[in-house]
Design an enzyme around this catalytic site. Structure first.
Site, PDB file in Angstrom:
ATOM      1  N   GLY A  12       0.777  -1.230   0.000  1.00 31.72           N
ATOM      2  CA  GLY A  12       0.000   0.000   0.000  1.00 31.72           C
ATOM      3  C   GLY A  12       0.810   1.282   0.000  1.00 31.72           C
ATOM      4  N   ASN A  14       1.802   3.042  -2.648  1.00 28.63           N
ATOM      5  CA  ASN A  14       1.180   3.981  -3.577  1.00 28.63           C
ATOM      6  C   ASN A  14      -0.134   4.513  -3.015  1.00 28.63           C
ATOM      7  OD1 ASN A  14       2.622   4.573  -6.057  1.00 28.63           O
ATOM      8  ND2 ASN A  14       2.568   2.379  -6.458  1.00 28.63           N
ATOM      9  N   MET A  90      -4.060  -6.704  -7.687  1.00 25.56           N
ATOM     10  CA  MET A  90      -3.484  -7.813  -8.443  1.00 25.56           C
ATOM     11  C   MET A  90      -4.511  -8.683  -9.153  1.00 25.56           C
ATOM     12  SD  MET A  90      -0.461  -6.974  -7.989  1.00 25.56           S
ATOM     13  CE  MET A  90       0.343  -8.320  -8.862  1.00 25.56           C
ATOM     14  N   ARG A  91      -5.718  -8.181  -9.337  1.00 28.59           N
ATOM     15  CA  ARG A  91      -6.731  -8.942 -10.060  1.00 28.59           C
ATOM     16  C   ARG A  91      -7.227  -8.145 -11.264  1.00 28.59           C
ATOM     17  NH1 ARG A  91      -8.972 -13.332  -6.979  1.00 28.59           N
ATOM     18  NH2 ARG A  91      -8.007 -13.383  -4.913  1.00 28.59           N
ATOM     19  N   ASN A 107      -4.876   3.413 -13.229  1.00 27.37           N
ATOM     20  CA  ASN A 107      -3.919   2.452 -12.671  1.00 27.37           C
ATOM     21  C   ASN A 107      -2.511   2.997 -12.851  1.00 27.37           C
ATOM     22  OD1 ASN A 107      -3.041  -0.122 -11.605  1.00 27.37           O
ATOM     23  ND2 ASN A 107      -2.367  -0.653 -13.665  1.00 27.37           N
ATOM     24  N   HIS A 109       1.460   1.558 -13.311  1.00 26.11           N
ATOM     25  CA  HIS A 109       2.213   0.354 -13.653  1.00 26.11           C
ATOM     26  C   HIS A 109       3.699   0.687 -13.655  1.00 26.11           C
ATOM     27  CE1 HIS A 109       2.919  -3.572 -15.410  1.00 26.11           C
ATOM     28  NE2 HIS A 109       3.749  -3.010 -16.263  1.00 26.11           N
TER      29      HIS A 109
END
Length: 215
Positions: A12, A14, A90-91, A107, A109
């Site tokens: 956590g 981020n 992660m889904r 998101n 990345h």
């Protein structure tokens, strides 16, 4: 001020960068909830420490996606969430959630997309021998790490770097970039031209778009 929710699965860091930016009034929105798929994820404790509602919701039998996204959508709607931020979630998400938040789900990345999408991006970039890595904030679509790009930050690979120091530098860049990108997304007009996100009112628009783009 728009209500935001963060989805996260792990440590956590981020999420905390986003939450602290929101507390300083630098995010352009308020985080009303943290949702996690992992009951023991450290991010849940981070959220509670920061005074943000922390929820663990069921995922079903599947390992890489949520079997029934309905309860997740219900939780977001019950809290008036307008924009969803993924931060190490992660889904894969699919129609129920993506359809409810079109162009309103972001998101981050840890690579310069479209290079190295998917898992273990930092390690794969390192092993490939890149001279520049980095991170990307993008809109979420059904394809993996393939949504339109909002912002990127480059991280140079130094000759004395190790995988660990390279990873640390990328995470530091993420913690700077994500709050900045979210603030711009929420507070400046923007429009899409094909797969490009352009900040500024669309020249073809008959009326000015509200802050945060046309919805």
């Amino acid at each position: 001020m728009r209500a935001l929710a963060v989805l996260a699965s792990g440590q956590g860091t981020n999420f905390e960068a986003l939450a602290l930016a929101a507390q300083r009034g630098e995010l352009g929105g308020r985080i009303v909830a943290l949702l996690s798929d992992q009951p023991e994820a450290p991010v849940l404790a981070r959220a509670r420490r920061l005074g943000i509602e922390a929820l663990h919701l069921p995922t079903g039998r599947l390992r890489t996606r949520i079997e029934d996204e309905g309860p997740w959508l219900d939780a977001l709607r019950a809290r008036g969430v307008e924009v969803v931020l993924l931060a190490g979630f992660m889904r894969r998400l699919h129609g129920t959630l993506l359809g409810a938040f079109p162009d309103r789900m972001l998101n981050i990345h840890p690579s310069l997309l479209p290079a190295f999408p998917g898992l273990d991006a930092i390690r794969r970039a390192w092993e490939h021998g890149v001279r520049t890595g980095g991170c990307t904030v993008h809109l979420v679509e059904d394809a993996l790490d393939a949504g339109p790009i909002l912002a990127q930050s480059a991280v140079e690979v130094r000759d004395d770097d190790t995988l660990a120091s390279f990873e640390q530098a990328i995470h530091a860049a993420e913690h700077r970039l994500y709050p900045q990108a979210v603030r711009r997304f929420l507070t400046e007009p923007w429009h899409r031209e094909g797969r490009r996100v352009i900040f500024g009112a669309s020249p073809a628009a008959a009326v000015a778009a509200p802050p945060g783009g046309s919805r």
